[in-house]
Design a protein around this motif. Structure first.
Motif, PDB file in Angstrom:
ATOM      1  N   VAL A   1       3.309   3.972   5.894  1.00 54.06           N
ATOM      2  CA  VAL A   1       3.148   4.302   4.475  1.00 54.06           C
ATOM      3  C   VAL A   1       3.825   3.272   3.583  1.00 54.06           C
ATOM      4  O   VAL A   1       3.197   2.699   2.702  1.00 54.06           O
ATOM      5  N   LYS A   2       5.105   3.037   3.819  1.00 54.18           N
ATOM      6  CA  LYS A   2       5.841   2.147   2.912  1.00 54.18           C
ATOM      7  C   LYS A   2       5.435   0.687   3.072  1.00 54.18           C
ATOM      8  O   LYS A   2       5.090   0.027   2.098  1.00 54.18           O
ATOM      9  N   LYS A   3       5.487   0.198   4.302  1.00 52.86           N
ATOM     10  CA  LYS A   3       5.204  -1.231   4.509  1.00 52.86           C
ATOM     11  C   LYS A   3       3.721  -1.553   4.348  1.00 52.86           C
ATOM     12  O   LYS A   3       3.357  -2.477   3.639  1.00 52.86           O
ATOM     13  N   PHE A   4       2.852  -0.786   5.017  1.00 49.88           N
ATOM     14  CA  PHE A   4       1.433  -1.127   5.008  1.00 49.88           C
ATOM     15  C   PHE A   4       0.736  -0.668   3.729  1.00 49.88           C
ATOM     16  O   PHE A   4       0.151  -1.472   3.008  1.00 49.88           O
ATOM     17  N   ILE A   5       0.826   0.619   3.434  1.00 51.43           N
ATOM     18  CA  ILE A   5       0.069   1.138   2.293  1.00 51.43           C
ATOM     19  C   ILE A   5       0.677   0.687   0.971  1.00 51.43           C
ATOM     20  O   ILE A   5      -0.026   0.148   0.111  1.00 51.43           O
ATOM     21  N   TRP A   6       1.999   0.889   0.800  1.00 48.94           N
ATOM     22  CA  TRP A   6       2.599   0.583  -0.496  1.00 48.94           C
ATOM     23  C   TRP A   6       2.778  -0.914  -0.738  1.00 48.94           C
ATOM     24  O   TRP A   6       2.535  -1.393  -1.830  1.00 48.94           O
ATOM     25  N   GLU A   7       3.234  -1.662   0.269  1.00 51.88           N
ATOM     26  CA  GLU A   7       3.533  -3.074   0.027  1.00 51.88           C
ATOM     27  C   GLU A   7       2.352  -4.008   0.245  1.00 51.88           C
ATOM     28  O   GLU A   7       2.294  -5.062  -0.358  1.00 51.88           O
ATOM     29  N   ILE A   8       1.393  -3.624   1.108  1.00 48.01           N
ATOM     30  CA  ILE A   8       0.262  -4.517   1.377  1.00 48.01           C
ATOM     31  C   ILE A   8      -0.992  -4.067   0.631  1.00 48.01           C
ATOM     32  O   ILE A   8      -1.595  -4.851  -0.105  1.00 48.01           O
ATOM     33  N   LEU A   9      -1.407  -2.837   0.818  1.00 50.80           N
ATOM     34  CA  LEU A   9      -2.650  -2.372   0.203  1.00 50.80           C
ATOM     35  C   LEU A   9      -2.527  -2.164  -1.300  1.00 50.80           C
ATOM     36  O   LEU A   9      -3.371  -2.615  -2.068  1.00 50.80           O
ATOM     37  N   ILE A  10      -1.497  -1.453  -1.734  1.00 48.49           N
ATOM     38  CA  ILE A  10      -1.367  -1.140  -3.161  1.00 48.49           C
ATOM     39  C   ILE A  10      -0.682  -2.279  -3.899  1.00 48.49           C
ATOM     40  O   ILE A  10      -1.164  -2.719  -4.939  1.00 48.49           O
ATOM     41  N   ALA A  11       0.428  -2.763  -3.363  1.00 49.48           N
ATOM     42  CA  ALA A  11       1.228  -3.852  -3.952  1.00 49.48           C
ATOM     43  C   ALA A  11       1.368  -3.666  -5.458  1.00 49.48           C
ATOM     44  O   ALA A  11       1.935  -2.680  -5.904  1.00 49.48           O
ATOM     45  N   GLU A  12       0.832  -4.569  -6.237  1.00 49.41           N
ATOM     46  CA  GLU A  12       0.923  -4.505  -7.696  1.00 49.41           C
ATOM     47  C   GLU A  12      -0.402  -4.101  -8.330  1.00 49.41           C
ATOM     48  O   GLU A  12      -0.589  -4.254  -9.528  1.00 49.41           O
ATOM     49  N   ARG A  13      -1.325  -3.576  -7.544  1.00 49.05           N
ATOM     50  CA  ARG A  13      -2.635  -3.192  -8.076  1.00 49.05           C
ATOM     51  C   ARG A  13      -2.557  -1.946  -8.951  1.00 49.05           C
ATOM     52  O   ARG A  13      -3.306  -1.814  -9.899  1.00 49.05           O
ATOM     53  N   ILE A  14      -1.693  -1.017  -8.585  1.00 45.63           N
ATOM     54  CA  ILE A  14      -1.543   0.211  -9.360  1.00 45.63           C
ATOM     55  C   ILE A  14      -0.143   0.191  -9.970  1.00 45.63           C
ATOM     56  O   ILE A  14       0.853   0.215  -9.261  1.00 45.63           O
ATOM     57  N   THR A  15      -0.098   0.159 -11.301  1.00 43.46           N
ATOM     58  CA  THR A  15       1.194   0.091 -11.968  1.00 43.46           C
ATOM     59  C   THR A  15       1.407   1.236 -12.945  1.00 43.46           C
ATOM     60  O   THR A  15       2.505   1.390 -13.456  1.00 43.46           O
ATOM     61  N   HIS A  16       0.393   2.020 -13.207  1.00 40.90           N
ATOM     62  CA  HIS A  16       0.538   3.130 -14.138  1.00 40.90           C
ATOM     63  C   HIS A  16       1.404   4.218 -13.502  1.00 40.90           C
ATOM     64  O   HIS A  16       1.214   4.579 -12.348  1.00 40.90           O
ATOM     65  N   GLY A  17       2.363   4.723 -14.231  1.00 41.53           N
ATOM     66  CA  GLY A  17       3.327   5.675 -13.708  1.00 41.53           C
ATOM     67  C   GLY A  17       2.721   6.927 -13.103  1.00 41.53           C
ATOM     68  O   GLY A  17       3.183   7.432 -12.085  1.00 41.53           O
ATOM     69  N   PHE A  18       1.662   7.447 -13.726  1.00 44.14           N
ATOM     70  CA  PHE A  18       1.046   8.667 -13.218  1.00 44.14           C
ATOM     71  C   PHE A  18       0.464   8.455 -11.828  1.00 44.14           C
ATOM     72  O   PHE A  18       0.685   9.258 -10.926  1.00 44.14           O
ATOM     73  N   TRP A  19      -0.291   7.385 -11.637  1.00 44.91           N
ATOM     74  CA  TRP A  19      -0.937   7.144 -10.342  1.00 44.91           C
ATOM     75  C   TRP A  19       0.074   6.795  -9.270  1.00 44.91           C
ATOM     76  O   TRP A  19      -0.063   7.204  -8.114  1.00 44.91           O
ATOM     77  N   VAL A  20       1.093   6.060  -9.626  1.00 47.27           N
ATOM     78  CA  VAL A  20       2.149   5.741  -8.667  1.00 47.27           C
ATOM     79  C   VAL A  20       2.861   7.021  -8.235  1.00 47.27           C
ATOM     80  O   VAL A  20       3.091   7.247  -7.045  1.00 47.27           O
ATOM     81  N   ALA A  21       3.179   7.880  -9.192  1.00 43.74           N
ATOM     82  CA  ALA A  21       3.844   9.151  -8.867  1.00 43.74           C
ATOM     83  C   ALA A  21       2.940  10.034  -8.013  1.00 43.74           C
ATOM     84  O   ALA A  21       3.401  10.655  -7.043  1.00 43.74           O
ATOM     85  N   LEU A  22       1.660  10.097  -8.345  1.00 44.89           N
ATOM     86  CA  LEU A  22       0.725  10.916  -7.576  1.00 44.89           C
ATOM     87  C   LEU A  22       0.597  10.413  -6.142  1.00 44.89           C
ATOM     88  O   LEU A  22       0.652  11.204  -5.188  1.00 44.89           O
ATOM     89  N   LEU A  23       0.458   9.103  -5.955  1.00 46.64           N
ATOM     90  CA  LEU A  23       0.361   8.538  -4.606  1.00 46.64           C
ATOM     91  C   LEU A  23       1.672   8.703  -3.826  1.00 46.64           C
ATOM     92  O   LEU A  23       1.649   8.945  -2.623  1.00 46.64           O
ATOM     93  N   LEU A  24       2.793   8.596  -4.519  1.00 46.21           N
ATOM     94  CA  LEU A  24       4.085   8.773  -3.864  1.00 46.21           C
ATOM     95  C   LEU A  24       4.259  10.211  -3.389  1.00 46.21           C
ATOM     96  O   LEU A  24       4.660  10.449  -2.249  1.00 46.21           O
ATOM     97  N   ILE A  25       3.937  11.163  -4.243  1.00 48.12           N
ATOM     98  CA  ILE A  25       4.033  12.576  -3.849  1.00 48.12           C
ATOM     99  C   ILE A  25       3.089  12.866  -2.696  1.00 48.12           C
ATOM    100  O   ILE A  25       3.446  13.557  -1.733  1.00 48.12           O
ATOM    101  N   PHE A  26       1.881  12.331  -2.756  1.00 47.70           N
ATOM    102  CA  PHE A  26       0.904  12.556  -1.693  1.00 47.70           C
ATOM    103  C   PHE A  26       1.391  11.969  -0.371  1.00 47.70           C
ATOM    104  O   PHE A  26       1.370  12.638   0.664  1.00 47.70           O
ATOM    105  N   SER A  27       1.862  10.730  -0.377  1.00 48.89           N
ATOM    106  CA  SER A  27       2.290  10.090   0.873  1.00 48.89           C
ATOM    107  C   SER A  27       3.530  10.750   1.452  1.00 48.89           C
ATOM    108  O   SER A  27       3.616  10.975   2.664  1.00 48.89           O
ATOM    109  N   MET A  28       4.482  11.106   0.613  1.00 48.11           N
ATOM    110  CA  MET A  28       5.680  11.775   1.120  1.00 48.11           C
ATOM    111  C   MET A  28       5.365  13.190   1.574  1.00 48.11           C
ATOM    112  O   MET A  28       5.919  13.663   2.569  1.00 48.11           O
ATOM    113  N   GLY A  29       4.478  13.876   0.855  1.00 46.00           N
ATOM    114  CA  GLY A  29       4.100  15.236   1.242  1.00 46.00           C
ATOM    115  C   GLY A  29       3.386  15.284   2.575  1.00 46.00           C
ATOM    116  O   GLY A  29       3.660  16.155   3.414  1.00 46.00           O
ATOM    117  N   ILE A  30       2.477  14.352   2.798  1.00 41.09           N
ATOM    118  CA  ILE A  30       1.764  14.304   4.079  1.00 41.09           C
ATOM    119  C   ILE A  30       2.740  14.005   5.210  1.00 41.09           C
ATOM    120  O   ILE A  30       2.714  14.655   6.261  1.00 41.09           O
TER     121      ILE A  30
END
Length: 187
Positions: A32-61
């Motif tokens: 999640v952290k290394k592959f999804i957040w640092e490689i796939l998402i990186a700086e593509r998503i910067t809006h706070g709402f989407w970052v928070a939503l993806l963070l809650i989703f990844s940590m929840g799963i």
């Protein structure tokens, strides 16, 4: 088949729970952290709402997988000791284990002075709440006093919460009796 000594049941259940939690944390860090957040998402998503939503989703799963994995591990060890451990109370206890530790750690540094001297009711309630908070946080204070890192508590929280969940549930743990036809459950 594990030994019939029931004194070893809880240490084996805690051990399997810690292994599952460590595995879940490793998967979270690597996938999640290394592959999804640092490689796939990186700086593509910067809006706070989407970052928070993806963070809650990844940590929840990830947390969900750790809770269910710990639950199944504890049930598996229980079957090896000829106990049929119910799923729901174990899963509920595992789910609430880590938030309970977070709440107890949060009680360590409550700034009770911010309430001031507003009125007589606040002046009576705040010292009582501070005393209750101090008493509830004594195990954590003792843990930190002897110099153990609080992160170990987070590793132990899910399996210990799971064990407490099924130990205090109203549903009794049933014993599996071995017959020639196969296992039968007796309460």
């Amino acid at each position: 088949m594990l030994p019939k000594n029931r004194m070893l049941l809880i240490p084996f259940q805690i051990a399997i729970g810690v292994v599952v939690v460590l595995s879940g944390l490793l998967v979270y860090l690597l996938v999640v952290k290394k592959f999804i957040w640092e490689i796939l998402i990186a700086e593509r998503i910067t809006h706070g709402f989407w970052v928070a939503l993806l963070l809650i989703f990844s940590m929840g799963i990830t947390y969900g997988f750790m809770v269910v994995g710990t639950t199944q591990g504890i049930r598996y060890i229980g079957r090896k000791f000829n106990l049929e451990v119910p799923f729901k109370p174990v899963c509920s206890g595992a789910f609430l284990g880590a938030p309970a530790v977070v709440g107890l750690v949060a009680l360590l540094n409550v700034p009770w002075g911010i309430f001031g001297n507003q009125n007589i009711i606040v002046n009576l309630i705040v010292p009582i709440l501070a005393l209750i908070s101090y008493i509830l946080s004594l195990p954590i204070r003792g843990w930190l006093l002897i110099g153990l890192p609080v992160e170990i508590l987070y590793l132990l929280a899910i399996p210990i919460g799971a064990i407490i969940g099924y130990r205090i549930s109203k549903k009794e743990v049933s014993v599996i009796e071995q017959h020639e036809d196969g296992p039968t459950h007796a309460v």
